[in-house]
Design an enzyme around this catalytic site. Structure first.
Site, PDB file in Angstrom:
ATOM      1  N   GLU A 201      10.794  24.710 -34.825  1.00 32.67           N
ATOM      2  CA  GLU A 201      12.008  24.057 -35.297  1.00 32.67           C
ATOM      3  C   GLU A 201      11.805  22.620 -35.757  1.00 32.67           C
ATOM      4  O   GLU A 201      12.465  22.169 -36.683  1.00 32.67           O
ATOM      5  CB  GLU A 201      13.078  24.105 -34.201  1.00 32.67           C
ATOM      6  CG  GLU A 201      13.634  25.476 -33.922  1.00 32.67           C
ATOM      7  CD  GLU A 201      14.367  26.068 -35.121  1.00 32.67           C
ATOM      8  OE1 GLU A 201      14.996  25.304 -35.869  1.00 32.67           O
ATOM      9  OE2 GLU A 201      14.281  27.296 -35.308  1.00 32.67           O
ATOM     10  N   SER A 476      59.277  46.269  11.292  1.00 33.49           N
ATOM     11  CA  SER A 476      59.378  45.625  12.606  1.00 33.49           C
ATOM     12  C   SER A 476      58.377  44.505  12.822  1.00 33.49           C
ATOM     13  O   SER A 476      58.509  43.738  13.778  1.00 33.49           O
ATOM     14  CB  SER A 476      59.209  46.675  13.711  1.00 33.49           C
ATOM     15  OG  SER A 476      60.293  47.574  13.699  1.00 33.49           O
TER      16      SER A 476
END
Length: 821
Positions: A201, A476
């Site tokens: 690159e 309950s």
């Protein structure tokens, strides 16, 4: 000599490598003799051209915007003709499968593209200070300084994935948005990997100042020779600027700004910083960004472990992932890898034998996507916490960016061992695919930390978190809130009531509420303790009427229930919907001696820079008097020891709990705690809320003390492995009180006196010589020492006779039914 396509006025000599820009002159590229190693390629002065009308030396003087416009206009036109000649194809794209198909037009267009870009730089370099050949690099740095503001306002913060951790440091999930990227410091990136990228690159990266003229010309000649774009002229710095700042717009203006910003960037950051940013920002295909993530994805390893061949493969992908990616074309990827290795050999980055060995190695790669979250329901809950917190952004979109792109490290409270135990507890009890779903939440009582969460059976089939989002009637298991309210009002555990069934009560609005016990018959006279152990509805219906439903709402909320509750009498029996998360939170208040710690799942959040942006410390407030909590705990221990939880909820250590079953067996709960943990378990059918829990694993009807209690006990036994056995605080002693003498008094007066003393009253009519309505006898007798809240039977005269009433027989204590809730 070839004229560029179109009326650009730009000429190119293929033999000498020179080109001419109108009103500027001929420029050629050559290497000066005797150049020292490491010196930059330079552009010499203008040379004679065949057309004197074109010749004009470089001009020194002040920057002239009009002159710059004259210089760049032909190049703008050249760019346009290049685009037209190539159609819609991007001049910078990789070569087609058949390069010869493009033909002469493509070849000339590519030449024009590169020359136009080169000429642009030359034109820019004619600005004063750049004309001196020996000062080319300094000229670029001084004239392409990023514009009047440099890098002001530019952010080089790149998107990074976030990671969610369990309390022990284990990775629960990796969260990535469109860019799956894990930032890796350059010190962790192997030198061979850095060299591979630089070789292909930008080999002169450590020599140029952001813009490489030599690299641009080298790329031009390579592309002319190949007849296609084989090399790019942009430096790594320019690529980074393009990706982060200026974008991919195909225009001359963009190229100029790119060069300006590149030079400015080189002034503000070191080479290592720039390379680190580039290696982490770059795209490697397949939705993967950054060298570290690419190493994980393609090879399933950390970046530190990359080999030379692997490094070369990744470096080769960068130029065109959609073309050189190994999953796109194995052959092109192999050729490209070897090209990188050849370039590394030319640059003498690695010894020849190592390069040869790497080139001879076959391609080995695969897909290694991010693993699925270990506990997806909990992870989704944590994500929701971030998305709802303004600390991470003003809008939900801002928070989403922070979550998926902010590189956050989210440390949670989840104990992975306890989480696995909770998951296994559900799986061991509910073994059939046809079984109902279950949810479980476990909270550390002393801190509020969520230690385990089971939100469902299959996240892929349903992402609905039953532990948090799933709100159902609690049955309950909601009775303890009425019990605590009564205790706060001074009602003792020994408070006694008759429990007929059915029982009709009228509320303040005049509405008649009909209550049934589980057994559908009266359970006799019993204390609040016994009524809680046996979960007797008639008792609690009367109790909430006594203490006031609005007071029960207040107590439930301060203990940890966050859902909306209405002050109805039916609240005592759990008719309002709540989540397991809320129930575990509320019960943890009792486990922690009346102190409620707000539950939380996130311990802390650290941003990408290492700064702690959120820290959750326990937020604990006293909700109940410790004595009230101790009384409640003492009563709820009896549920497991003697009541509806005795069969399946025993832990072998002190524990409290309460069962819960709704009408028609649509929901079954068990919620309980030790001094260490509070855990809620729910069982039911999420999609069909009316479907009853019938015929499941030997239970004709599933109730709270059956399968939910089994799951609860399995998990809690594991959770307490190795933990000390802790006792609950002892409740305050209940001293017996003497019963007042109310014989011979009118019933109403006698009843008031006894109730004022804390007793309950039951009336029986007897034949007596006393006037009608007078108390002829009481049981127990006056002066007897008994528990507060005990029931006193008053025998009231009907005025019809003189006989004394017989001594009453005590009511039998009911034995708990295994199916009572």
């Amino acid at each position: 000599m070839v004229q560029i396509v179109g009326p650009t006025g730009v000429w190119f000599d293929r033999h000498t490598g020179s080109f001419c820009v109108p009103r500027t002159g001929w420029v050629e590229l050559r290497k000066p003799s005797g150049r020292a190693s490491g010196d930059r390629d330079t552009i010499p002065a203008t040379t004679p051209d065949p057309d004197p009308t074109l010749r004009k030396p470089m001009i020194r003087g002040e920057y002239d915007p009009e002159r710059m416009k004259r210089l760049t206009d032909p190049l703008r036109r050249a760019w346009t003709h290049v685009r037209e000649a190539m159609g819609t194809e991007d001049p910078g794209s990789p070569p087609p499968r058949d390069p010869t198909a493009i033909g002469r037009v493509h070849r000339i267009a590519l030449v024009a593209l590169v020359i136009a870009m080169s000429a642009t730089l030359v034109a820019v370099l004619t600005i004063p200070g750049a004309a001196v050949i020996g000062r080319l690099a300094r000229g670029v740095a001084s004239k392409l300084d990023g514009g009047p503001r440099g890098l002001e306002g530019v952010s080089f913060k790149i998107a990074q994935r976030s990671v969610v951790y369990a309390a022990g440091g284990e990775v629960l999930a990796t969260l990535a948005g469109e860019e799956n990227r894990a930032f890796v410091p350059i010190d962790r990136i192997p030198e061979i990997t850095q060299q591979a990228v630089l070789a292909i690159e930008d080999a002169r990266f450590y020599e140029h100042h952001g813009v490489s003229i030599a690299g641009l010309f080298r790329a031009m000649f390579a592309n002319v020779e190949a007849g296609s774009v084989r090399q790019g002229g942009s430096t790594i710095t320019q690529q980074l600027v393009k990706n982060i700042i200026v974008g991919n717009e195909k225009s001359l203006d963009r190229k100029i700004r790119e060069a300006q910003y590149a030079v400015a960037l080189e002034k503000e950051k070191s080479k290592r910083e720039i390379l680190e940013l580039y290696l982490n920002e770059t795209y490697f295909g397949e939705g993967v960004y950054g060298i570290g993530t690419a190493a994980e994805y393609y090879f399933g390893k950390r970046v530190e472990k990359l080999t030379l061949a692997e490094s070369a493969l990744l470096a080769g992908i960068i130029r065109a992932p959609e073309y050189y990616g190994p999953f796109v074309s194995r052959k092109r990827a192999l050729d490209r890898r070897n090209t990188v290795l050849d370039r590394m050999a030319q640059l003498k980055y690695e010894p020849g034998p190592d390069i040869d060995e790497a080139k001879a190695s076959p391609l080995r790669f695969g897909r290694h996507p991010l693993p699925k979250p270990l506990d997806p329901y909990f992870v989704e809950f944590v994500k929701g916490q971030i998305l709802d917190n303004p600390l991470f952004g003003e809008t939900r979109a801002d928070r989403a960016r922070a979550l998926f792109q902010g590189g956050l490290k989210i440390y949670t409270t989840l104990d992975l061992k306890l989480q696995n135990a909770a998951t296994q507890a559900v799986a061991k009890v509910l073994t059939s695919k046809k079984d109902p779903a279950a949810a479980l939440v476990s909270i550390e009582a002393s801190t509020g930390k969520v230690k385990a969460m089971v939100g469902g059976n299959d996240f892929q089939k349903s992402k609905y978190n039953l532990a948090v989002q799933g709100k159902r009637q609690a049955g309950s298991s909601f009775k303890p809130f009425t019990m605590v309210t009564a205790l706060e009002q001074g009602v003792p555990p020994s408070y006694t009531l008759d429990t007929p069934s059915p029982l009709e009560l009228t509320d303040e609005s005049g509405h008649v509420w009909k209550v049934q016990n589980y057994s559908h018959h009266g359970e006799g006279v019993m204390t609040m303790r016994k009524a809680t152990e046996l979960s007797v509805n008639a008792f609690y219906a009367q109790m909430i009427q006594k203490v006031g439903p609005a007071k029960v709402v207040d107590v439930a909320h301060k203990m940890g229930i966050t859902s909306e509750l209405k002050p109805y009498l039916s609240l005592a029996l759990g008719t309002f919907e709540v989540s397991p998360y809320e129930m575990a939170s509320a019960y943890s208040t009792l486990a922690n001696g009346g102190v409620h710690c707000t539950p939380f799942a996130i311990d802390r959040v650290v941003d990408a820079a290492g700064k702690t942006v959120l820290r959750n410390d326990p937020d604990c407030q006293e909700a109940l008097d410790p004595k009230i909590a101790a009384q409640a705990d003492d009563i709820l221990q009896g549920v497991i020891q003697r009541g509806t939880g005795r069969t399946n909820a025993q832990l072998g250590r002190p524990a409290c709990g309460k069962t819960g079953t709704t009408d028609d067996y649509k929901d079954a709960w068990f919620t309980g705690f030790t001094p260490q943990f509070a855990t809620a378990v729910w069982l039911g059918y999420p999609k069909d809320r009316t479907r009853p829990l019938y015929n499941i694993h030997g239970y004709a009807k599933v109730f709270g003390g059956s399968l939910p209690a089994m799951i609860w006990a399995r998990y809690m036994k594991f959770a307490h492995t190795g933990l000390p056995i802790l006792q609950f605080p002892k409740p305050p002693a209940v001293l017996p009180v003497a019963i007042p003498d109310v014989t011979g008094k009118p019933f109403d007066q006698a009843k008031s006196e006894l109730e004022a003393a804390g007793f309950t009253v039951r009336q029986e009519t007897v034949s007596s010589s006393l006037a009608p309505g007078m108390v002829a006898q009481q049981d127990p007798a006056a002066g007897t020492q008994t528990d507060p809240g005990s029931m006193i039977t008053l025998f009231v005269s009907d005025g019809s006779g003189s006989g004394e009433p017989p001594s009453p027989e005590p009511s039998p204590s009911p034995a708990p039914s295994p199916e009572q809730t």
